[in-house]
Design a protein around this motif. Structure first.
Motif, PDB file in Angstrom:
ATOM      1  N   ILE A   8       0.847  -1.189   0.000  1.00  0.00           N
ATOM      2  CA  ILE A   8       0.000   0.000   0.000  1.00  0.00           C
ATOM      3  C   ILE A   8       0.885   1.242   0.000  1.00  0.00           C
ATOM      4  O   ILE A   8       2.057   1.195   0.355  1.00  0.00           O
ATOM      5  N   LEU A   9       0.302   2.359  -0.413  1.00  0.00           N
ATOM      6  CA  LEU A   9       1.035   3.621  -0.434  1.00  0.00           C
ATOM      7  C   LEU A   9       1.108   4.200   0.974  1.00  0.00           C
ATOM      8  O   LEU A   9       0.106   4.208   1.699  1.00  0.00           O
ATOM      9  N   THR A  10       2.275   4.683   1.352  1.00  0.00           N
ATOM     10  CA  THR A  10       2.395   5.328   2.645  1.00  0.00           C
ATOM     11  C   THR A  10       1.610   6.643   2.636  1.00  0.00           C
ATOM     12  O   THR A  10       1.358   7.231   1.585  1.00  0.00           O
ATOM     13  N   ARG A  11       1.253   7.107   3.809  1.00  0.00           N
ATOM     14  CA  ARG A  11       0.538   8.376   3.917  1.00  0.00           C
ATOM     15  C   ARG A  11       1.392   9.528   3.357  1.00  0.00           C
ATOM     16  O   ARG A  11       0.867  10.455   2.738  1.00  0.00           O
ATOM     17  N   THR A  12       2.705   9.433   3.544  1.00  0.00           N
ATOM     18  CA  THR A  12       3.591  10.476   3.029  1.00  0.00           C
ATOM     19  C   THR A  12       3.528  10.549   1.513  1.00  0.00           C
ATOM     20  O   THR A  12       3.392  11.634   0.923  1.00  0.00           O
ATOM     21  N   LEU A  13       3.609   9.384   0.846  1.00  0.00           N
ATOM     22  CA  LEU A  13       3.547   9.368  -0.615  1.00  0.00           C
ATOM     23  C   LEU A  13       2.186   9.844  -1.117  1.00  0.00           C
ATOM     24  O   LEU A  13       2.098  10.575  -2.110  1.00  0.00           O
ATOM     25  N   GLN A  14       1.120   9.440  -0.436  1.00  0.00           N
ATOM     26  CA  GLN A  14      -0.209   9.883  -0.844  1.00  0.00           C
ATOM     27  C   GLN A  14      -0.341  11.403  -0.721  1.00  0.00           C
ATOM     28  O   GLN A  14      -0.945  12.061  -1.571  1.00  0.00           O
ATOM     29  N   THR A  15       0.237  11.960   0.335  1.00  0.00           N
ATOM     30  CA  THR A  15       0.178  13.410   0.533  1.00  0.00           C
ATOM     31  C   THR A  15       0.973  14.144  -0.535  1.00  0.00           C
ATOM     32  O   THR A  15       0.515  15.163  -1.088  1.00  0.00           O
ATOM     33  N   ILE A  16       2.170  13.634  -0.851  1.00  0.00           N
ATOM     34  CA  ILE A  16       2.993  14.262  -1.887  1.00  0.00           C
ATOM     35  C   ILE A  16       2.258  14.225  -3.227  1.00  0.00           C
ATOM     36  O   ILE A  16       2.231  15.213  -3.968  1.00  0.00           O
ATOM     37  N   PHE A  17       1.651  13.084  -3.530  1.00  0.00           N
ATOM     38  CA  PHE A  17       0.922  12.959  -4.797  1.00  0.00           C
ATOM     39  C   PHE A  17      -0.262  13.925  -4.828  1.00  0.00           C
ATOM     40  O   PHE A  17      -0.489  14.615  -5.832  1.00  0.00           O
ATOM     41  N   ALA A  18      -1.021  13.985  -3.747  1.00  0.00           N
ATOM     42  CA  ALA A  18      -2.180  14.883  -3.702  1.00  0.00           C
ATOM     43  C   ALA A  18      -1.760  16.339  -3.853  1.00  0.00           C
ATOM     44  O   ALA A  18      -2.422  17.123  -4.547  1.00  0.00           O
ATOM     45  N   ASP A  19      -0.652  16.708  -3.224  1.00  0.00           N
ATOM     46  CA  ASP A  19      -0.144  18.074  -3.369  1.00  0.00           C
ATOM     47  C   ASP A  19       0.254  18.357  -4.814  1.00  0.00           C
ATOM     48  O   ASP A  19       0.020  19.459  -5.336  1.00  0.00           O
ATOM     49  N   LEU A  20       0.851  17.353  -5.457  1.00  0.00           N
ATOM     50  CA  LEU A  20       1.267  17.537  -6.842  1.00  0.00           C
ATOM     51  C   LEU A  20       0.054  17.712  -7.759  1.00  0.00           C
ATOM     52  O   LEU A  20       0.078  18.529  -8.683  1.00  0.00           O
ATOM     53  N   VAL A  21      -1.017  16.958  -7.504  1.00  0.00           N
ATOM     54  CA  VAL A  21      -2.238  17.124  -8.294  1.00  0.00           C
ATOM     55  C   VAL A  21      -2.737  18.565  -8.200  1.00  0.00           C
ATOM     56  O   VAL A  21      -3.078  19.198  -9.213  1.00  0.00           O
ATOM     57  N   GLU A  22      -2.755  19.100  -6.988  1.00  0.00           N
ATOM     58  CA  GLU A  22      -3.217  20.481  -6.800  1.00  0.00           C
ATOM     59  C   GLU A  22      -2.302  21.473  -7.495  1.00  0.00           C
ATOM     60  O   GLU A  22      -2.757  22.452  -8.106  1.00  0.00           O
TER      61      GLU A  22
END
Length: 334
Positions: free
Chosen positions: A4-18
């Protein structure tokens, strides 16, 4: 299923989408004289090309402001490219060169802003952040891209043909002309055989095939159950260049659609059928762990729509997946 994706990676990805969604256009400036008067232009990276954009007369306040925005866009794009590279190193899937340049060209033309949806294996590969887990690589890597639209008035901004859009990714793209020359092309290919297909939901049995997309000088093949698949698509990014904003189906609907599609494959499509089941299996496993209610809702909604084309093929595919899982033993990591 892979980890599964770590919370850190998910946050970085979400920030990049924005960041991708809100960033100004990136471009480099140059000056050209006409009649002795200097004018400002910009070169914008699109697909595999650099296109020229007229900004205005040098010294004009509006032209200077537009140039400043483009320079800021370039600086922000450099930062995003570093983030994209880092996410790829961490294991996120991303498009190869030809797929990346096509998605960039389609995005620049505004088709994703007008609700075109990437479907097929390319969409599966771009759905890891949405599913919450790294997904196994597809068992069948096909050289194609499927773009769906429910809107037959889909148009580029500024207006241009779909062939012109694709040729920014690769100038060798040409339409595959249908047998009836009076009908528009729905399939395009380049010199290496990479295929791009335009598809649309079936509306009635008398629909022509393909359905005309007049603003794109193209057509789209009508497909059953596509309306259900692309209803309420999700915004995400393709990890190529500085990030490309795209639309993909909701992962739960993609998984359930693959369960149904696998059972419609004929006996000559065993490899594609195995691919459908493998992708469905990976997404079901990821969603069961990360978003079980979304999966349950998609299954319930599909089953309620009918027996022959909906609940029965879902049941058969789930039974096959269960048998494959039991035969292979506990899932590994990798």
């Amino acid at each position: 299923m892979r980890p599964i994706l770590t919370r850190t990676l998910q946050t970085i990805f979400a920030d990049l989408v924005e960041q991708v969604e809100t960033a100004p256009v990136a471009g480099t400036m140059y000056t050209r004289r006409r009649g002795g008067i200097p004018y400002l232009y910009a070169k914008l990276p699109v697909g595999a090309e650099r296109i020229d954009l007229f900004l205005g007369r040098a010294g004009d306040a509006e032209a200077i402001a537009r140039a400043d925005d483009l320079r800021r866009g370039m600086a922000l794009a450099r930062r995003r490219r570093r983030t994209v590279s880092m996410l790829r190193r961490e294991g996120f899937a991303g498009p190869d060169r030809i797929l990346g340049t096509i998605l960039d060209s389609v995005a620049h033309a505004g088709l994703f802003r007008r609700n075109a949806v990437l479907v097929g294996t390319a969409a599966y590969r771009m759905s890891e952040a949405l599913a919450g887990a790294f997904l196994p690589a597809p068992t069948l890597m096909t050289g194609d891209l499927d773009l769906a639209t429910a809107d037959l008035a889909l148009a580029a901004e500024p207006p241009e043909s779909f062939e012109a859009i694709l040729r920014r990714a690769d100038p060798s793209f040409r339409p595959v002309m249908p047998l009836d020359p009076r009908r528009p092309a729905s399939r395009f290919h380049n010199a290496d055989g990479f295929l791009v297909d335009l598809i649309t939901p079936v509306r009635r049995r008398t629909d022509p095939n393909p359905m005309p997309l007049p603003a794109l000088d193209a057509g789209a093949v009508p497909l059953q159950q596509l309306d259900w698949l692309i209803e309420g698509p999700v915004r995400t990014i393709a990890l190529w260049g500085a990030g490309i904003a795209i639309n993909v189906p909701r992962p739960a609907r993609y998984a359930v659609h693959k369960l149904m599609l696998a059972q419609r494959r004929d006996t000559g499509s065993r490899v594609k059928r195995a691919k459908d089941l493998a992708q469905a299996q990976a997404l079901v496993a990821a969603l069961t762990a990360q978003d079980p209610f979304a999966l349950e809702d998609a299954l319930d909604d599909a089953r309620k729509r009918g027996r022959k084309g909906w609940s029965e093929p879902i049941a058969r595919s789930l039974a096959e997946i269960a048998a494959m899982t039991e035969a292979s033993g506990p899932p590994g990591r990798g």
